[in-house]
Design a protein around this motif. Structure first.
Motif, short mmCIF file in Angstrom:
data_model
loop_
_atom_site.label_atom_id
_atom_site.label_comp_id
_atom_site.label_asym_id
_atom_site.label_seq_id
_atom_site.Cartn_x
_atom_site.Cartn_y
_atom_site.Cartn_z
N MET A 1 10.45 50.31 18.08
CA MET A 1 9.68 50.58 16.88
C MET A 1 10.46 51.54 15.98
N ASP A 2 10.56 51.18 14.73
CA ASP A 2 11.23 52.03 13.75
C ASP A 2 10.26 53.10 13.28
N VAL A 3 10.67 54.35 13.37
CA VAL A 3 9.84 55.47 12.94
C VAL A 3 9.67 55.45 11.43
N ILE A 4 10.69 55.06 10.69
CA ILE A 4 10.61 55.02 9.23
C ILE A 4 9.91 53.72 8.85
N ARG A 5 8.73 53.87 8.28
CA ARG A 5 7.88 52.71 8.01
C ARG A 5 7.93 52.24 6.56
N LEU A 6 8.04 53.19 5.62
CA LEU A 6 7.99 52.83 4.21
C LEU A 6 8.78 53.87 3.42
N LEU A 7 9.73 53.38 2.63
CA LEU A 7 10.50 54.24 1.72
C LEU A 7 10.63 53.51 0.40
N GLY A 8 10.63 54.24 -0.68
CA GLY A 8 10.84 53.57 -1.95
C GLY A 8 10.86 54.49 -3.15
N VAL A 65 17.78 61.20 4.01
CA VAL A 65 16.90 62.34 4.24
C VAL A 65 15.85 61.99 5.30
N ALA A 66 15.24 60.82 5.16
CA ALA A 66 14.21 60.39 6.11
C ALA A 66 14.78 60.23 7.52
N GLU A 67 15.97 59.67 7.62
CA GLU A 67 16.59 59.50 8.94
C GLU A 67 16.88 60.84 9.60
N LYS A 68 17.29 61.82 8.82
CA LYS A 68 17.56 63.15 9.37
C LYS A 68 16.28 63.80 9.87
N VAL A 69 15.22 63.71 9.11
CA VAL A 69 13.93 64.27 9.54
C VAL A 69 13.45 63.55 10.79
N ALA A 70 13.56 62.23 10.81
CA ALA A 70 13.13 61.45 11.97
C ALA A 70 13.95 61.81 13.22
N ALA A 71 15.21 62.14 13.02
CA ALA A 71 16.07 62.51 14.16
C ALA A 71 15.77 63.92 14.67
N ASP A 72 15.28 64.78 13.80
CA ASP A 72 15.06 66.18 14.16
C ASP A 72 13.67 66.49 14.71
N PHE A 73 12.74 65.54 14.60
CA PHE A 73 11.37 65.78 15.06
C PHE A 73 10.89 64.61 15.91
N PRO A 74 10.00 64.86 16.87
CA PRO A 74 9.46 63.78 17.70
C PRO A 74 8.32 63.06 16.97
N LEU A 75 8.68 62.15 16.07
CA LEU A 75 7.70 61.49 15.22
C LEU A 75 7.34 60.10 15.72
N ARG A 76 6.15 59.68 15.36
CA ARG A 76 5.71 58.30 15.58
C ARG A 76 5.98 57.47 14.34
N ALA A 77 5.85 58.09 13.15
CA ALA A 77 6.02 57.35 11.89
C ALA A 77 6.30 58.32 10.75
N LEU A 78 6.98 57.78 9.72
CA LEU A 78 7.35 58.57 8.54
C LEU A 78 7.41 57.62 7.35
N VAL A 96 4.41 61.67 0.64
CA VAL A 96 5.07 61.62 1.95
C VAL A 96 4.00 61.70 3.02
N ALA A 97 4.24 61.00 4.12
CA ALA A 97 3.30 61.02 5.24
C ALA A 97 4.10 60.99 6.54
N VAL A 98 3.59 61.70 7.52
CA VAL A 98 4.24 61.81 8.82
C VAL A 98 3.17 61.74 9.90
N ALA A 99 3.45 61.00 10.96
CA ALA A 99 2.55 60.95 12.13
C ALA A 99 3.34 61.35 13.36
N SER A 100 2.71 62.18 14.18
CA SER A 100 3.34 62.68 15.40
C SER A 100 2.26 62.82 16.47
N ALA A 101 2.70 62.98 17.71
CA ALA A 101 1.75 63.17 18.80
C ALA A 101 0.94 64.44 18.61
N HIS A 102 1.52 65.45 17.99
CA HIS A 102 0.87 66.74 17.83
C HIS A 102 0.94 67.21 16.39
N ARG A 103 -0.05 67.98 15.96
CA ARG A 103 -0.14 68.40 14.57
C ARG A 103 1.00 69.32 14.13
#
Length: 141
Positions: A1-8, A65-78, A96-103
Protein backbone atom coordinates in the motif's frame (compact mmCIF):
# COMPACT_ATOMS: atom_id res chain seq x y z
CA UNK A 1 0.00 0.00 0.00
CA UNK A 2 1.31 3.41 -0.97
CA UNK A 3 1.20 5.86 1.94
CA UNK A 4 0.96 8.83 -0.44
CA UNK A 5 -2.62 8.78 -1.60
CA UNK A 6 -3.26 12.13 -3.29
CA UNK A 7 -0.97 14.95 -4.41
CA UNK A 8 -1.67 17.79 -6.76
CA UNK A 9 -1.37 21.37 -7.88
CA UNK A 10 -4.78 22.37 -9.26
CA UNK A 11 -6.41 25.35 -10.92
CA UNK A 12 -9.87 24.24 -9.77
CA UNK A 13 -11.49 24.50 -6.33
CA UNK A 14 -10.15 22.07 -3.73
CA UNK A 15 -12.36 19.57 -1.89
CA UNK A 16 -11.93 18.89 1.82
CA UNK A 17 -14.09 15.77 1.42
CA UNK A 18 -11.88 14.40 -1.37
CA UNK A 19 -8.68 14.88 0.64
CA UNK A 20 -10.14 13.53 3.87
CA UNK A 21 -11.57 10.48 2.10
CA UNK A 22 -8.21 9.84 0.42
CA UNK A 23 -6.48 9.26 3.77
CA UNK A 24 -9.18 7.03 5.22
CA UNK A 25 -7.62 3.91 6.72
CA UNK A 26 -9.08 1.32 9.10
CA UNK A 27 -5.75 1.03 10.93
CA UNK A 28 -5.47 4.77 11.60
CA UNK A 29 -6.25 5.95 15.10
CA UNK A 30 -5.53 9.58 14.30
CA UNK A 31 -6.22 11.68 11.23
CA UNK A 32 -5.30 15.34 10.93
CA UNK A 33 -6.57 17.76 8.34
CA UNK A 34 -5.22 21.25 7.70
CA UNK A 35 -7.14 23.64 5.45
CA UNK A 36 -5.44 26.89 4.47
CA UNK A 37 -7.79 29.63 3.31
CA UNK A 38 -7.33 33.07 1.79
CA UNK A 39 -7.69 35.69 4.50
CA UNK A 40 -8.71 39.31 4.05
CA UNK A 41 -5.50 40.77 5.48
CA UNK A 42 -1.77 40.26 5.72
CA UNK A 43 0.58 42.06 8.09
CA UNK A 44 -2.16 44.53 9.02
CA UNK A 45 -3.03 45.41 5.43
CA UNK A 46 -6.36 44.66 3.76
CA UNK A 47 -6.07 42.09 0.94
CA UNK A 48 -8.54 42.44 -1.95
CA UNK A 49 -7.18 39.93 -4.48
CA UNK A 50 -4.78 37.01 -4.47
CA UNK A 51 -3.30 34.79 -7.17
CA UNK A 52 -1.07 31.72 -6.86
CA UNK A 53 1.45 30.66 -9.49
CA UNK A 54 3.51 27.47 -9.57
CA UNK A 55 6.79 26.60 -11.23
CA UNK A 56 6.56 23.65 -13.66
CA UNK A 57 8.53 21.56 -11.13
CA UNK A 58 6.06 22.21 -8.29
CA UNK A 59 4.33 18.81 -8.44
CA UNK A 60 7.68 17.03 -8.49
CA UNK A 61 8.82 19.03 -5.47
CA UNK A 62 5.53 18.37 -3.69
CA UNK A 63 6.10 14.63 -4.19
CA UNK A 64 9.65 14.94 -2.85
CA UNK A 65 8.40 16.73 0.27
CA UNK A 66 5.61 14.16 0.77
CA UNK A 67 8.01 11.23 0.33
CA UNK A 68 10.36 12.68 2.94
CA UNK A 69 7.55 13.14 5.47
CA UNK A 70 6.26 9.63 4.73
CA UNK A 71 9.76 8.23 5.28
CA UNK A 72 10.25 10.08 8.57
CA UNK A 73 6.95 9.15 10.26
CA UNK A 74 5.01 5.89 10.74
CA UNK A 75 2.04 6.92 8.59
CA UNK A 76 -0.90 5.04 7.13
CA UNK A 77 -1.74 7.75 4.58
CA UNK A 78 -0.76 11.25 3.43
CA UNK A 79 -2.36 13.68 0.94
CA UNK A 80 -1.69 17.28 -0.10
CA UNK A 81 -3.21 19.56 -2.73
CA UNK A 82 -2.54 23.23 -3.50
CA UNK A 83 -4.54 25.63 -5.62
CA UNK A 84 -3.17 27.97 -8.27
CA UNK A 85 -4.85 30.80 -10.14
CA UNK A 86 -7.05 33.62 -8.91
CA UNK A 87 -8.67 33.08 -5.51
CA UNK A 88 -11.08 35.11 -3.42
CA UNK A 89 -11.10 35.74 0.31
CA UNK A 90 -12.39 32.57 1.96
CA UNK A 91 -11.32 30.23 -0.85
CA UNK A 92 -9.30 27.16 0.06
CA UNK A 93 -5.67 27.50 -1.05
CA UNK A 94 -4.14 24.31 0.38
CA UNK A 95 -5.22 21.10 2.11
CA UNK A 96 -3.01 18.52 3.78
CA UNK A 97 -4.15 15.39 5.58
CA UNK A 98 -2.27 12.67 7.41
CA UNK A 99 -3.45 9.40 8.98
CA UNK A 100 -1.41 7.42 11.49
CA UNK A 101 -1.96 4.74 14.10
CA UNK A 102 -1.59 7.38 16.82
CA UNK A 103 -2.53 11.05 17.06
CA UNK A 104 0.90 12.32 18.07
CA UNK A 105 2.51 11.16 14.83
CA UNK A 106 -0.44 12.43 12.80
CA UNK A 107 -0.17 15.93 14.30
CA UNK A 108 3.61 16.08 13.98
CA UNK A 109 3.67 14.77 10.39
CA UNK A 110 0.87 17.10 9.33
CA UNK A 111 2.69 20.13 10.74
CA UNK A 112 5.89 19.09 9.01
CA UNK A 113 4.08 18.46 5.71
CA UNK A 114 2.47 21.92 5.55
CA UNK A 115 5.60 23.70 6.77
CA UNK A 116 7.86 21.93 4.26
CA UNK A 117 5.35 22.44 1.45
CA UNK A 118 5.22 26.18 2.13
CA UNK A 119 9.00 26.43 2.47
CA UNK A 120 10.19 24.13 -0.36
CA UNK A 121 7.57 23.79 -3.10
CA UNK A 122 7.93 26.58 -5.70
CA UNK A 123 4.50 28.20 -5.41
CA UNK A 124 4.19 31.97 -5.19
CA UNK A 125 1.32 34.25 -4.38
CA UNK A 126 0.65 37.78 -5.50
CA UNK A 127 -1.40 39.79 -3.05
CA UNK A 128 -3.20 42.98 -4.04
CA UNK A 129 -3.99 45.35 -1.20
CA UNK A 130 -6.87 47.79 -0.74
CA UNK A 131 -4.53 50.73 -1.39
CA UNK A 132 -3.76 49.34 -4.88
CA UNK A 133 -0.24 48.15 -4.05
CA UNK A 134 0.77 44.52 -4.44
CA UNK A 135 3.49 42.12 -3.39
CA UNK A 136 4.75 38.68 -4.37
CA UNK A 137 5.28 36.18 -1.58
CA UNK A 138 7.35 33.08 -2.29
CA UNK A 139 6.89 29.63 -0.86
CA UNK A 140 10.68 29.40 -0.95
CA UNK A 141 11.19 32.24 1.51
Amino acid sequence: MDVIRLLGIRDTPLSVDEVLTSVGDREAGGTTLFVGTVRDHDHGRSVTDLSYSAHPTAERELRRVAEKVAADFPLRALSAVHRVGDLRVGDIAVIVAVASAHRAEAFEASRRLIDDLKREVPIWKQQVFADGSSEWVGACE
